[in-house]
Design a protein around this motif. Structure first.
Motif, PDB file in Angstrom:
ATOM      1  N   LEU A  43       0.714  -1.046   0.066  1.00 29.99           N
ATOM      2  CA  LEU A  43       0.165  -0.115  -0.130  1.00 29.99           C
ATOM      3  C   LEU A  43       0.956   1.356   0.079  1.00 29.99           C
ATOM      4  O   LEU A  43       0.398   2.145  -0.646  1.00 29.99           O
ATOM      5  CB  LEU A  43      -0.980  -0.110   1.450  1.00 29.99           C
ATOM      6  N   VAL A  46       2.156   1.771  -3.541  1.00 25.23           N
ATOM      7  CA  VAL A  46       1.104   2.589  -4.482  1.00 25.23           C
ATOM      8  C   VAL A  46       1.256   3.819  -3.960  1.00 25.23           C
ATOM      9  O   VAL A  46       1.332   4.659  -4.968  1.00 25.23           O
ATOM     10  CB  VAL A  46      -0.201   1.454  -4.341  1.00 25.23           C
ATOM     11  N   PHE A  47       0.698   4.240  -2.727  1.00 25.11           N
ATOM     12  CA  PHE A  47       0.694   5.757  -2.598  1.00 25.11           C
ATOM     13  C   PHE A  47       1.855   6.536  -2.705  1.00 25.11           C
ATOM     14  O   PHE A  47       1.806   7.475  -3.313  1.00 25.11           O
ATOM     15  CB  PHE A  47       0.332   5.869  -1.165  1.00 25.11           C
ATOM     16  N   LEU A  50       2.129   7.040  -6.301  1.00 25.15           N
ATOM     17  CA  LEU A  50       1.126   8.320  -7.018  1.00 25.15           C
ATOM     18  C   LEU A  50       1.527   9.448  -6.703  1.00 25.15           C
ATOM     19  O   LEU A  50       1.567  10.240  -7.599  1.00 25.15           O
ATOM     20  CB  LEU A  50      -0.232   7.880  -6.240  1.00 25.15           C
ATOM     21  N   VAL A  53       4.337  10.531  -9.259  1.00 27.26           N
ATOM     22  CA  VAL A  53       3.806  10.785 -10.537  1.00 27.26           C
ATOM     23  C   VAL A  53       3.329  12.067 -10.426  1.00 27.26           C
ATOM     24  O   VAL A  53       3.893  12.981 -11.452  1.00 27.26           O
ATOM     25  CB  VAL A  53       2.526   9.626 -10.690  1.00 27.26           C
ATOM     26  N   LEU A 158       0.805   6.463   6.873  1.00 26.58           N
ATOM     27  CA  LEU A 158      -0.022   5.363   6.834  1.00 26.58           C
ATOM     28  C   LEU A 158       0.441   4.375   7.950  1.00 26.58           C
ATOM     29  O   LEU A 158      -0.875   3.739   8.713  1.00 26.58           O
ATOM     30  CB  LEU A 158       0.329   4.465   5.671  1.00 26.58           C
TER      31      LEU A 158
ATOM     32  N   VAL B  14      -8.457   4.918   4.328  1.00 25.16           N
ATOM     33  CA  VAL B  14      -7.206   4.540   3.532  1.00 25.16           C
ATOM     34  C   VAL B  14      -7.649   4.014   2.198  1.00 25.16           C
ATOM     35  O   VAL B  14      -7.407   4.520   1.225  1.00 25.16           O
ATOM     36  CB  VAL B  14      -6.191   3.786   4.222  1.00 25.16           C
ATOM     37  N   LEU B  18      -7.286   5.808  -1.129  1.00 26.46           N
ATOM     38  CA  LEU B  18      -6.540   5.301  -2.153  1.00 26.46           C
ATOM     39  C   LEU B  18      -7.507   5.449  -3.608  1.00 26.46           C
ATOM     40  O   LEU B  18      -6.769   5.866  -4.658  1.00 26.46           O
ATOM     41  CB  LEU B  18      -6.350   3.897  -1.942  1.00 26.46           C
ATOM     42  N   SER B  21      -7.199   9.026  -4.621  1.00 29.06           N
ATOM     43  CA  SER B  21      -5.746   9.372  -5.164  1.00 29.06           C
ATOM     44  C   SER B  21      -5.721   8.874  -6.763  1.00 29.06           C
ATOM     45  O   SER B  21      -5.063   9.359  -7.487  1.00 29.06           O
ATOM     46  CB  SER B  21      -5.015   8.916  -4.045  1.00 29.06           C
ATOM     47  N   THR B  25      -5.135  11.013  -9.764  1.00 27.88           N
ATOM     48  CA  THR B  25      -3.817  11.159 -10.536  1.00 27.88           C
ATOM     49  C   THR B  25      -3.885  10.552 -12.103  1.00 27.88           C
ATOM     50  O   THR B  25      -3.368  11.081 -12.863  1.00 27.88           O
ATOM     51  CB  THR B  25      -2.932  10.020  -9.548  1.00 27.88           C
TER      52      THR B  25
END
Lengths: 532, 396
Positions: A43, A46-47, A50, A53, A158, B14, B18, B21, B25
């Protein structure tokens, strides 16, 4: 020393949080603590991906506006853009996000070693905004170090949301750091290795597993949104003649010398700048930015991270004389931008300087020795690794990074020769590693991975009372000579005297160990440290 | 309770964060990619405009900018490489092309451009390799004429390097694509085959051409050349005459016909000719050989003059070989002696009329022709009719 970093860490964790992190829904289906941690690493990846990016897009958008469309019409914009960008970035950091100051690597280390994995969410925001403005406007700095810190920040946030236990909170920051740097470079292996080699220096299974997972998921996320475009488009590498290895060794020597000189210059300049009053925070970055703008009028390639110029150089755009000018110009503007305190990282400039230096030496070799030496571009790739290895003292990461960027097996041998040469030479000339030097300049006492690697823990054989000749064992707890004293200490609370037996002949007692023996061994070791 | 309120809330938050996001994005990155692509396209179009106007410097800059925005666009990189080749910046062009080749090793266009670079660097074996890869690898349907052009370039290169078997093979490959070629190109293939001595392959090409286009003068001329090369002069004359009727003003046909007529008139080995005619032709042949030899030895005595010892100064100056450098004290060189003997042989009434005399005349002509080759080399334009007939009688 690091009291300012420790003020919120433990208090944020709920008492008895152990085992309560993200447990309940997954606990039903029999997932262990370690597996949950690995899921969280995924997780985090992934965050972080992002975020990288968006960071990448923000830098490009600012760069297109300030250095592209506007600079194309008005030459003055190119001159002033870095200075204006530096002023805005510094104001943002100092007035709005003071925690976003400093090197991302060192701030992540502080999170690990001093503040139990705590990185504030304002640090992420501050780094994002300030660094995208300073790098996008043309200051000679890179986005990888801020990405690393933002990744660590994401992980920390997180971790707090899921109320990780304290031991896992320490581990979570490097997991995010690996994700951040892997996504920024688009090189998962190097991202993992850098964090293992420089930040954490811990190769336990949980650490490796979670860091790898986070790095991979970050890179996959980044590629899903920005495409599979590599950082560099590398032409085919070939070793035309075995004597070329001499040139590669020469590049290693040059990379080592230049990286040591570069560190010495940073150290000296920083020390002098620290003597100046507080106005320096607001004056020096725009001054460095203005100087970058002046140099950029003749060599626009040195502005910003410089990857586009590096790509062009890798395709033979520049002759070696131009490569030499670019090397020197980049060293100068990076030195000024970095020591002035403009937000941004050193990884991209290090690759640029190393690449251009390698290209210069390769170009000279090709000029005087055309049949035996490959075109200059081949040497650029190797050069990138040498300066990186010499500056950051991460030889393994540098080797894998070039290997990963070039996807060529042939390059491994020249890279190993050049990078290790650069690493050893730089270490000899400037013993203090780059991040340690920065930490010292900021008054922080952070452990370096290099020190950790060199630190040899005491073992049972160093403390035990030897029995000669060997006798038969008595019933009770036994130890082996190669076990750490830490393990022995735990057992001594159960039994006051422990027998040490050979691993090969378990019925042969080599010695005995008591608390007094351990005290004595630590006393001797302490004396040796004091004596230097 | 196993699932606490706090952890459930955290997990849900979360997950929602997610999803949000990812959506945000995705939206931003999609707009960013579009903007990148359009900026790249704009620079590419500027580059194309500059390149069309022959301004390679600005074109290269624009292509480079286009590649910064869209580095994965093969067209952009290919155009950049073409512009770099045109600007003679071969190292840079090669770096870009090699990278493209890494990504798409079977692309014919890239291999062709690399072949052009190798030719410019005079690396002919490397160029042949690239050309061969170019013509045998993948080409988009729209670029097929360029592929044929590549094969033509390869053929010319093979001709330069003297690789005969590969040259013939490539010409025949070109011919195998005959439906896509025009008549002129087919005829060119035939003449190139003929020139390299591939008579049967050339014959096949011209026969097919004559069959498909009976009114094509080149096809008839080609068949005439094939017959001529085969020593079938009568057939050759017939084909040349047909060709001339189809293209009366074609000078090549007229020359070929004149040569054929001359050969027919000169050849003493033609079957079924009477002895007197054979003697006349043999005498003619020897006279022309002497004339040709004297033409390349400008200071030598004319054939009609009575034989006399040649002064040292008349020795051929061009001859670098010791054999021709006769010492001044020597009254006559071997060549001069042979020339004198030949003139005597030609004197009327010296010898009788027999096959032996005809053969002697022919042998002398051949000997002098060899001398001519030795003394004159390629310096003078030789008599093509004699050049054609002599090897034939040697063979007979």
């Amino acid at each position: 020393m690091s009291s300012r970093f420790a003020f919120r860490s433990v208090g944020k964790l709920a008492p008895g949080a152990q085992g309560r992190f993200w447990p309940a829904p997954l606990g039903h289906i029999g997932i262990s603590e370690t597996q949950r941690f690995l899921l969280l690493a995924l997780l985090i990846g992934v965050f972080s991906g992002l975020l990288v990016v968006l960071f990448h897009i923000a830098i490009d958008l600012i760069s297109w506006t300030s250095l592209g469309a506007l600079a194309g019409r008005f030459r003055l914009v190119r001159l002033l853009s870095p200075a204006v960008g530096a002023v805005i970035a510094v104001l943002i950091v100092r007035k709005m996000f003071p925690r976003a100051r400093g090197s991302g690597v060192n701030q992540t280390k502080i999170a690990i070693y001093s503040s139990e994995g705590y990185v504030s969410s304002s640090t992420i925001a501050g780094k994002f905004v300030a660094c995208s403005i300073s790098i996008g406007s043309g200051n000679s700095l890179g986005p990888e170090d801020p990405s690393l810190q933002m990744g660590a920040g994401v992980a920390s946030v997180l971790g707090r949301i899921f109320r990780l236990p304290r031991n896992n909170m320490r581990l979570i920051a490097p997991v995010g750091a690996a994700a951040g740097i892997a996504a920024a470079f688009n090189t998962p292996i190097s991202g993992v290795l850098f964090v293992m080699e420089e930040v954490l220096a811990d190769w336990s299974a949980t650490a490796v597993g979670s860091i790898v997972l986070a790095a991979v998921s970050a890179v996959v996320t980044m590629r899903a949104f920005l495409g599979n475009e590599p950082l560099f488009r590398i032409p085919a590498f070939e070793l035309t003649h075995v004597s070329e290895l001499l040139v590669y060794a020469g590049i290693g020597i040059a990379g080592g010398l230049l990286s040591a000189l570069f560190m010495w210059l940073i150290e000296t300049l920083k020390e002098h700048m620290e003597q100046l009053p507080d106005w320096r925070y607001y004056v020096l970055p725009p001054a460095a930015g203005f100087f970058t703008g002046v140099v950029g009028l003749w060599f626009p390639e040195v502005m910003g991270a410089g990857y586009d110029a590096l790509n062009s150089a890798l395709h033979g755009q520049f002759i070696w004389q131009v490569l030499l000018y670019l090397t020197l110009a980049k060293v100068l503007v990076t030195l000024l931008s970095f020591t002035a305190g403009t937000p941004g990282g050193m990884f991209a400039p290090a690759l640029f300087v190393g690449g251009m230096l390698g290209g210069t030496l390769g170009g000279i070799a090709h000029h005087f020795w055309p049949l035996a030496a490959a075109p200059a571009e081949s040497y650029m790739l190797v050069g990138m690794g040498t300066f990186f290895a010499g500056l950051f003292r991460v030889p393994i990461t540098s080797i894998f990074m070039v290997f990963e960027l070039s996807a060529s097996y042939v390059i491994v041998l020249p890279v190993m020769i050049a990078n290790i040469t650069a690493y050893l030479l730089s270490r000899k000339l400037h013993p203090k590693p780059f991040f340690k030097m920065l930490a010292d300049l900021e008054g922080l006492n952070l452990p370096t991975a290099e020190e950790k690697r060199n630190f040899q823990p005491l073992r049972v054989e160093d403390a035990m009372y030897r029995v000669s000749p060997a006798t038969a064992p008595e019933p009770g707890i036994r130890l082996y000579p190669d076990e750490p004293l830490d393990a022995a200490l735990r057992l001594l609370s159960v039994q006051s005297r422990i027998q040490v037996v050979s691993r090969l002949k378990q019925d042969e007692v080599l010695g005995t160990l008591t608390l007094d023996d351990i005290h004595r061994a630590y006393g001797i070791a302490g004396q040796e440290v004091e004596e230097g | 309770m196993f699932l606490t309120q706090t952890t459930l809330r955290a997990t849900v938050s979360v997950c929602v964060l997610l999803v949000l996001s990812i959506v945000a994005t995705g939206f931003v990155s999609s707009a960013y990619k579009k903007e990148r692509a359009s900026l790249g396209q704009a620079h590419f179009e500027h580059g194309q405009a500059y390149a069309a106007g022959g301004e390679m410097g600005p074109a290269i800059e624009e292509y480079r900018q286009a590649l910064i925005f869209s580095p994965d666009q093969t067209d952009y990189r290919l155009s950049l490489a073409r512009a770099l080749i045109d600007a003679n910046r071969l190292d840079e062009a090669q770096a870009h092309l090699e990278q493209l080749l890494q990504e798409d090793p079977t692309n014919g266009v890239i291999n062709l451009l690399l072949a052009h670079i190798a030719v410019q660097r005079h690396k002919l074996p490397e160029a042949i390799d690239y050309y061969q890869r170019a013509v045998y690898e993948y080409w988009p349907a729209s670029e097929m004429p360029a592929r044929r052009q590549a094969r033509w370039e390869l053929v010319r290169l093979l001709d330069q390097t003297g690789n005969r078997s590969q040259y013939i093979a490539e010409l025949m490959q070109l011919y195998s694509n005959a439906p896509a070629l025009d008549l002129k190109q087919i005829a060119e293939i035939g003449f190139l085959l003929l020139r390299t001595g591939a008579i049967s392959e050339a014959s096949e090409v011209f026969r097919d051409l004559a069959k498909s286009s009976p009114k094509d003068a080149d096809a008839r001329r080609g068949l005439g050349e094939v017959a001529f090369s085969d020593g079938n002069y009568v057939s050759a004359r017939h084909e040349f005459q047909r060709a001339q009727r189809l293209a009366p003003n074609n000078p090549q046909i007229s020359q070929a016909l004149a040569l054929t007529n001359e050969v027919i008139d000169l050849d003493p080995a033609l079957p079924h000719i009477p002895l007197a005619e054979r003697l006349r032709r043999s005498g003619n042949l020897l006279t022309r050989v002497i004339k040709d030899l004297q033409a390349c030895l400008p200071e030598a005595a004319p054939a009609s003059e009575p034989a006399k010892p040649a002064p040292a100064a008349t020795q051929p100056k061009i001859n670098p070989t010791p054999a021709a450098q006769t010492p001044k004290t020597e009254p006559a060189s071997p060549l001069q002696q042979r020339l004198d003997a030949a003139r005597q042989l030609l004197s009327p009434g010296k010898h009788g009329a027999s096959d032996d005399v005809a053969l002697q005349l022919q042998d002398t002509a051949q000997q002098l022709w060899k001398d001519r080759a030795m003394f004159c080399g390629q310096r003078t334009v030789s008599d093509r009719a004699v050049e054609t007939v002599l090897p034939r009688i040697a063979h007979e």
